[in-house]
Design an enzyme around this catalytic site. Structure first.
Site, mmCIF file in Angstrom:
data_model
loop_
_atom_site.group_PDB
_atom_site.id
_atom_site.type_symbol
_atom_site.label_atom_id
_atom_site.label_comp_id
_atom_site.label_asym_id
_atom_site.label_seq_id
_atom_site.Cartn_x
_atom_site.Cartn_y
_atom_site.Cartn_z
ATOM 1 N N LYS A 126 8.444 0.109 -4.458
ATOM 2 C CA LYS A 126 7.814 1.156 -3.638
ATOM 3 C C LYS A 126 7.337 0.551 -2.323
ATOM 4 O O LYS A 126 6.368 -0.197 -2.289
ATOM 5 C CB LYS A 126 6.632 1.802 -4.358
ATOM 6 C CG LYS A 126 6.227 3.106 -3.652
ATOM 7 C CD LYS A 126 4.829 3.576 -3.932
ATOM 8 C CE LYS A 126 3.782 2.863 -3.111
ATOM 9 N NZ LYS A 126 3.912 3.069 -1.649
ATOM 10 N N GLU A 149 -1.213 -10.480 -4.609
ATOM 11 C CA GLU A 149 -1.496 -11.219 -3.365
ATOM 12 C C GLU A 149 -2.339 -10.281 -2.506
ATOM 13 O O GLU A 149 -1.855 -9.266 -2.040
ATOM 14 C CB GLU A 149 -0.190 -11.611 -2.683
ATOM 15 C CG GLU A 149 -0.382 -12.763 -1.722
ATOM 16 C CD GLU A 149 -0.701 -12.310 -0.320
ATOM 17 O OE1 GLU A 149 -1.809 -11.758 -0.111
ATOM 18 O OE2 GLU A 149 0.151 -12.516 0.566
ATOM 19 N N GLU A 152 -12.032 -8.477 5.203
ATOM 20 C CA GLU A 152 -10.702 -8.569 5.821
ATOM 21 C C GLU A 152 -10.537 -7.410 6.797
ATOM 22 O O GLU A 152 -10.680 -6.250 6.419
ATOM 23 C CB GLU A 152 -9.611 -8.514 4.744
ATOM 24 C CG GLU A 152 -8.231 -8.713 5.319
ATOM 25 C CD GLU A 152 -7.136 -8.730 4.264
ATOM 26 O OE1 GLU A 152 -7.073 -7.790 3.442
ATOM 27 O OE2 GLU A 152 -6.330 -9.680 4.250
ATOM 28 N N CYS A 206 -1.809 -11.369 6.005
ATOM 29 C CA CYS A 206 -2.706 -11.632 4.876
ATOM 30 C C CYS A 206 -3.386 -12.986 5.004
ATOM 31 O O CYS A 206 -4.515 -13.165 4.570
ATOM 32 C CB CYS A 206 -1.954 -11.518 3.565
ATOM 33 S SG CYS A 206 -0.429 -12.434 3.543
HETATM 34 P P1 NAI Z 1 -3.180 -0.712 0.316
HETATM 35 O O1 NAI Z 1 -3.525 -1.853 -0.544
HETATM 36 O O2 NAI Z 1 -3.772 0.623 -0.005
HETATM 37 O O3 NAI Z 1 -1.583 -0.519 0.352
HETATM 38 C C1 NAI Z 1 -0.641 -1.494 -0.027
HETATM 39 C C2 NAI Z 1 0.394 -0.880 -0.958
HETATM 40 O O4 NAI Z 1 -0.257 -0.440 -2.140
HETATM 41 C C3 NAI Z 1 1.096 0.352 -0.383
HETATM 42 O O5 NAI Z 1 2.438 0.358 -0.826
HETATM 43 C C4 NAI Z 1 0.340 1.494 -1.021
HETATM 44 O O6 NAI Z 1 1.092 2.678 -1.124
HETATM 45 C C5 NAI Z 1 0.050 0.930 -2.392
HETATM 46 N N1 NAI Z 1 -1.089 1.545 -3.083
HETATM 47 C C6 NAI Z 1 -2.205 2.078 -2.540
HETATM 48 N N2 NAI Z 1 -3.012 2.556 -3.500
HETATM 49 C C7 NAI Z 1 -2.413 2.329 -4.688
HETATM 50 C C8 NAI Z 1 -2.753 2.589 -6.040
HETATM 51 N N3 NAI Z 1 -3.897 3.207 -6.361
HETATM 52 N N4 NAI Z 1 -1.895 2.203 -7.009
HETATM 53 C C9 NAI Z 1 -0.757 1.572 -6.695
HETATM 54 N N5 NAI Z 1 -0.371 1.308 -5.429
HETATM 55 C C10 NAI Z 1 -1.186 1.680 -4.428
HETATM 56 O O7 NAI Z 1 -3.529 -1.111 1.817
HETATM 57 P P2 NAI Z 1 -3.779 -0.128 3.069
HETATM 58 O O8 NAI Z 1 -4.613 1.031 2.642
HETATM 59 O O9 NAI Z 1 -2.476 0.154 3.684
HETATM 60 O O10 NAI Z 1 -4.611 -1.068 4.038
HETATM 61 C C11 NAI Z 1 -6.025 -1.213 3.895
HETATM 62 C C12 NAI Z 1 -6.423 -2.657 4.036
HETATM 63 O O11 NAI Z 1 -5.830 -3.428 3.011
HETATM 64 C C13 NAI Z 1 -5.977 -3.334 5.300
HETATM 65 O O12 NAI Z 1 -6.828 -3.079 6.372
HETATM 66 C C14 NAI Z 1 -5.982 -4.778 4.891
HETATM 67 O O13 NAI Z 1 -7.274 -5.317 4.994
HETATM 68 C C15 NAI Z 1 -5.586 -4.745 3.454
HETATM 69 N N6 NAI Z 1 -4.145 -5.063 3.320
HETATM 70 C C16 NAI Z 1 -3.807 -6.327 2.962
HETATM 71 C C17 NAI Z 1 -2.486 -6.692 2.890
HETATM 72 C C18 NAI Z 1 -2.085 -8.066 2.503
HETATM 73 O O14 NAI Z 1 -0.979 -8.483 2.796
HETATM 74 N N7 NAI Z 1 -2.902 -8.807 1.839
HETATM 75 C C19 NAI Z 1 -1.408 -5.754 3.225
HETATM 76 C C20 NAI Z 1 -1.868 -4.428 3.530
HETATM 77 C C21 NAI Z 1 -3.200 -4.120 3.600
#
Ligand code: NAI
Ligand code: MG
Length: 485
Positions: A174, A249, A381, A283
């Site tokens: 996904k 991660e 973050e 990240c």
């Molecule tokens: P997110 O963690 O919500 O999204 C990442 C992935 O997880 C997306 O594919 C999303 O659809 C999926 N996801 C979201 N909620 C889920 C759930 N309940 N169950 C399963 N999958 C789910 O991140 P978002 O909202 O895009 O960004 C928010 C913050 O997260 C950013 O500002 C950043 O600080 C952090 N982030 C960190 C990343 C990393 O590489 N460590 C990457 C993206 C965001």
């Protein structure tokens, strides 16, 4: 505006509700595509296809050599389409085209690496006593559910798909809702290359409606996730019900530590590169910049001066060094942290929307100085171009501040003194430590975090381990009855 259908069981398909959601160009804020808005029922369809492909048909019959060749072909196809893929990636997530080109190259390299590793997975002969032979078989875990973020869309897809396929798993991937286009594009190669239907499924949708049911699905054996710590915690809880294997991660608040004896010019470059590359949407961003007191003022001044050279611009412009943030939501989030920072520390550079751009999610590269490590901008973050510069007084102080964080993904230390540099390397609680550099990442070396940055390792031989079961086989060589009864 184009509708891109997703890819389930070897077929292009809509969601069962025929629902769609928009995908944006973050530099113009315009809708550039629509993709299926999947829910639990679509996820179920994809998981059933992956489970069927895992259990029967051509995929379980493939040899490790076959799977390696398929991955090489996929890498070749990606290289052949690299310019178009880089452009698509750059448009969809806003990253500078030059960086997107590196990403596409790394994506192909990742498939090549695991193509080569596929037939080098080996079991052991175990030195058990008595008249017996014991060995281990390495077998694929089953259906892998893979949930990825929007900052390196295609590269994150490769980090997940490549080791899983090499191991013999089948996949339901996904993509992030913000950036599904590059993964949907390469789905167009799978059938022609020879991946049987159901082996790779790409399902678009939102986290709560498509990601969560993938995590909960009983036929999924393993979840690989890269994203926020908040969602990582939800995933661990949900996965407990079906005792899935999970790797996470979850990003971090990585310290980039500068001692007075570091090469000054290289250090300034390294501090800026560490936190501003990819708009800071990284990240492992070196978002806490720790600087030894004796060079502190000069260092902040030089950072601020050099940060003025960072050229914000259209993602497809080859001169651009920083594009827009990925989405309205991420823009709002980073803008809030910029405002918060003004109440917590001294603003040294940037601090707002980029005035040069009337449209698009552009923010200024922002440097806060004299930051207390307890400030929220030093602990949370931000995932944008916002640096917190923190002074320190000697080695012990640097280590204390660096480790005073719930996260532990990455860290870097800059010094010409190898004794000190290696003492710091050992003292840091982080999964990746760079010396006199920050960010270079190679598929040959492990990637993953300590503490709340997650668990499990991707890349290298570590990456394939996460997709393998270990079966212990015991063969009795003694033909006599046990004689126990
Ligand atoms: P997110 O963690 O919500 O999204 C990442 C992935 O997880 C997306 O594919 C999303 O659809 C999926 N996801 C979201 N909620 C889920 C759930 N309940 N169950 C399963 N999958 C789910 O991140 P978002 O909202 O895009 O960004 C928010 C913050 O997260 C950013 O500002 C950043 O600080 C952090 N982030 C960190 C990343 C990393 O590489 N460590 C990457 C993206 C965001
Ligand atoms: Mg989210």
């Amino acid at each position: 505006m184009t509708r891109h259908r997703m890819y389930i069981n070897g077929q292009r398909t809509e969601s069962h509700r025929s629902a769609w959601f928009p995908v944006y160009d973050p530099s113009t804020e315009e809708i550039i595509a629509e993709v299926p808005d999947s829910d639990a029922s679509d996820i179920d369809r994809a998981v059933q296809a992956a489970a069927a492909a895992f259990a029967s048909g051509p995929w379980p019959q493939t040899t490790a050599q076959d799977r390696g060749r398929l991955l090489f072909k996929l890498a070749d196809r990606i290289r052949a389409h690299a310019p178009a893929l880089a452009e698509l990636e750059s448009r969809n997530c806003g990253k500078p085209i030059v960086e997107a080109e590196f990403d596409i190259n790394d994506t192909a390299t990742c498939f090549e690496y695991y193509g080569g590793l596929a037939n080098k997975v080996m079991g052991h002969v175990n030195p058990v006593p008595d008249n017996a032979l014991s060995f281990t078989l390495r077998e694929p875990v089953g259906v892998a559910g893979q949930i990825i973020p929007w900052n390196y869309p295609l590269l994150m897809a490769a980090w997940k798909l490549a080791p899983a396929l090499a191991a013999g798993c089948t996949c339901v991937l996904k993509p992030a809702e913000q950036t599904p286009l590059s993964a949907l594009e390469i789905a167009g190669y799978f059938e022609d290359i020879g991946f049987p239907p159901g082996v790779i499924n790409i399902v678009t949708g939102f986290g709560e409606t498509a990601g969560a049911p993938l995590v909960a699905h009983p036929a999924v054996s393993k979840i690989a996730f890269t994203g926020s710590a908040a969602v990582g915690k939800l995933i661990v809880k949900s996965a407990a019900d079906t005792v899935k294997r999970v790797t996470l991660e979850l990003g971090g608040k990585s310290p980039n530590i500068f001692f007075a004896d570091a090469d000054f010019e290289a250090a300034i470059d390294g501090a800026l590169f560490g936190v501003f590359i990819n708009q800071g949407e990284v990240c492992s961003a070196g978002s806490r910049i720790l600087v030894e007191k004796s060079i502190y003022s000069k260092f902040v001044e030089a950072m601020v001066e050099k940060s003025k050279r960072i050229r914000l611009g259209a993602p497809l412009d080859r001169e651009t060094k920083m594009g827009p943030l990925v989405s309205r939501a991420q823009y709002d989030r980073v803008r809030q942290y910029q405002e918060l920072g003004k109440t917590e520390a001294r603003l040294a550079a940037g601090g707002g929307r980029a005035a040069s751009h009337a449209r698009g999610y552009y923010v200024e590269p922002t440097i806060f100085a004299d930051v207390d490590n307890n400030a929220r901008i030093a602990r949370e973050e931000i995932f944008g171009p916002v640096a917190a510069v923190i002074p320190f007084d000697g080695e012990a102080d640097a280590i204390r501040i660096a480790n005073d964080t719930p996260y532990g993904l990455a860290a870097a230390v800059w010094s010409r003194d190898i004794f000190r540099a290696f003492r710091i390397v050992k003292a840091l609680r982080a999964g990746i430590v760079w010396v006199n550099h920050m960010q270079p990442t190679y598929v040959e070396a492990p990637w993953g975090g300590y503490k709340q940055s997650g668990f499990g390792r991707e890349l290298g031989p570590w990456g394939i381990e996460e997709y393998l079961e270990t079966k212990q086989v015991y063969i009795n060589l003694n033909e006599q009855p046990i004689g126990w009864y």
